[in-house]
Design a protein around this motif. Sequence first.
Motif, PDB file in Angstrom:
ATOM      1  N   LEU A 226      39.692  69.242  58.535  1.00  0.00           N
ATOM      2  CA  LEU A 226      40.813  68.884  59.509  1.00  0.00           C
ATOM      3  C   LEU A 226      41.670  67.948  58.896  1.00  0.00           C
ATOM      4  O   LEU A 226      42.953  67.988  59.260  1.00  0.00           O
ATOM      5  CB  LEU A 226      39.977  68.076  60.688  1.00  0.00           C
ATOM      6  CG  LEU A 226      40.579  67.788  61.934  1.00  0.00           C
ATOM      7  CD1 LEU A 226      40.012  68.138  63.257  1.00  0.00           C
ATOM      8  CD2 LEU A 226      41.202  66.660  62.127  1.00  0.00           C
ATOM      9  N   THR A 230      45.803  68.958  58.719  1.00  0.00           N
ATOM     10  CA  THR A 230      46.727  68.203  59.350  1.00  0.00           C
ATOM     11  C   THR A 230      48.011  67.467  58.295  1.00  0.00           C
ATOM     12  O   THR A 230      49.064  67.750  58.584  1.00  0.00           O
ATOM     13  CB  THR A 230      46.231  66.834  59.973  1.00  0.00           C
ATOM     14  OG1 THR A 230      45.002  67.255  60.877  1.00  0.00           O
ATOM     15  CG2 THR A 230      47.041  65.962  60.752  1.00  0.00           C
ATOM     16  N   ILE A 276      46.248  70.247  66.594  1.00  0.00           N
ATOM     17  CA  ILE A 276      44.921  70.663  65.994  1.00  0.00           C
ATOM     18  C   ILE A 276      43.595  69.951  66.920  1.00  0.00           C
ATOM     19  O   ILE A 276      42.766  70.818  67.040  1.00  0.00           O
ATOM     20  CB  ILE A 276      44.658  70.180  64.527  1.00  0.00           C
ATOM     21  CG1 ILE A 276      45.772  71.044  63.626  1.00  0.00           C
ATOM     22  CG2 ILE A 276      43.212  70.207  64.158  1.00  0.00           C
ATOM     23  CD1 ILE A 276      45.684  70.347  62.032  1.00  0.00           C
ATOM     24  N   TRP A 280      42.336  73.336  68.322  1.00  0.00           N
ATOM     25  CA  TRP A 280      41.851  73.917  67.380  1.00  0.00           C
ATOM     26  C   TRP A 280      40.631  73.019  66.766  1.00  0.00           C
ATOM     27  O   TRP A 280      40.222  73.317  65.748  1.00  0.00           O
ATOM     28  CB  TRP A 280      42.759  74.344  66.065  1.00  0.00           C
ATOM     29  CG  TRP A 280      43.784  75.060  66.706  1.00  0.00           C
ATOM     30  CD1 TRP A 280      44.919  74.727  66.695  1.00  0.00           C
ATOM     31  CD2 TRP A 280      43.696  76.336  67.077  1.00  0.00           C
ATOM     32  NE1 TRP A 280      45.913  75.545  67.402  1.00  0.00           N
ATOM     33  CE2 TRP A 280      44.974  76.827  67.404  1.00  0.00           C
ATOM     34  CE3 TRP A 280      42.827  77.403  67.444  1.00  0.00           C
ATOM     35  CZ2 TRP A 280      45.285  78.119  67.992  1.00  0.00           C
ATOM     36  CZ3 TRP A 280      43.061  78.432  67.807  1.00  0.00           C
ATOM     37  CH2 TRP A 280      44.414  78.894  68.074  1.00  0.00           C
ATOM     38  N   ASN A 289      37.209  70.660  71.864  1.00  0.00           N
ATOM     39  CA  ASN A 289      38.561  70.216  71.608  1.00  0.00           C
ATOM     40  C   ASN A 289      38.726  68.915  72.422  1.00  0.00           C
ATOM     41  O   ASN A 289      38.073  68.685  73.498  1.00  0.00           O
ATOM     42  CB  ASN A 289      39.561  71.440  72.014  1.00  0.00           C
ATOM     43  CG  ASN A 289      39.567  72.557  71.078  1.00  0.00           C
ATOM     44  OD1 ASN A 289      39.280  72.367  70.077  1.00  0.00           O
ATOM     45  ND2 ASN A 289      39.717  73.685  71.676  1.00  0.00           N
TER      46      ASN A 289
END
Length: 375
Positions: A226, A230, A276, A280, A289
């Motif tokens: 993650l 990002t 995100i 996601w 989420n």
Amino acid sequence: MDDLIERYGPVRVWAATVALLASAITLGAILFPQRVYVDIIWQYFWGPVVADAHGWDCVTWAGGNPVECATAPNAAGPTASPGYTFQSYAGYIPTLVILLVGIIFIVDWLDIDRYRAGFYGLFPFFLFGGVLRVVEDANVAAYTATGELPIQMPWNGILISPLIYFTVFFFTLFAVVVSVWLERNDYVSGYEYPLAGIGTLALASSLGYLGYLAVTESYVEFYPGLLVATLGGATIATAITWLLIQRFAPGINRGTEYMGIVVIWAHAVDGVANVIGLDWATVFGHDYNLIPKHPINRWIVNTTGSVLPENILAVTGDAWPFLLVKLAAAVFVIWIFDETVFEDSPRYAILLMITVVAVGLGPGTRDMIRATFGV
């Protein structure tokens, strides 16, 4: 008032005003503890911080031993919830104005002439503020999981909004003063180097603490994919935006020059982190989420969800327009800060640029690091 300022000087008048206000509030809290401290200071200013620190939706005074509202006895006193109220805004906004006046005096006193160097030297502090806030998020996660606060009140209170802004500001001010002193006493060739070093050390320490928790505690996890996604997504978005500016409207960045890249990247991080996190996060291992909490995010998500059909939303998600909004806002800022702004008032132009970057990168960093460590 004009005669008073002319006689004693604006700095002394400002300092006397701050001292007088602080003394009046302190004296009022001592003489009238229930009316001033409990019913005003605690209920609207410190109570929300206490609730936020424990992850509670509501906290009650309970005779000086604040507890969660759901477990409080009847007639336990005033209550408070995380966030801001009209009353708290009435206190915070004047405080901010007074602080801004003080910042102007400090900038004049430091008499820094290489403003752009300072802008780049402050970059680690923009990241540090967001990461430091996640340290408190981890503290709340610890309380939820174990019933104990690793960082106890009131110390964790200075890591919660809005007090964290003052914490980061005074730490940054200390770093700037030390760095300028080192330069003027010929210990370093430029104040930006120790300034960036202090900020990087603080940032690394905060990240190191979170990493330690991820290794040793069950309530903190680590999702490296993650973080990479990002930062990578923000960098790609920034590169595309900058190339489009260079190709079709190069005049936009003549004032900010390469500072414009920092502005765009700061807001791209915020945009990508939200996309995100909202759409996601489960792809990277999260159980669910995130839910949009800010009004603008919520409006964008709701609008996109109501306009696009389900089969398209399943592929694109409904938060991606937020990234476009953030990039457009960053480009607009770069366009506003043209050559004349920096020529007429370079010192205050840089201060405003610093504010613009902090507004994007501070919340963006918190969202990114919070999701990365699962707190």
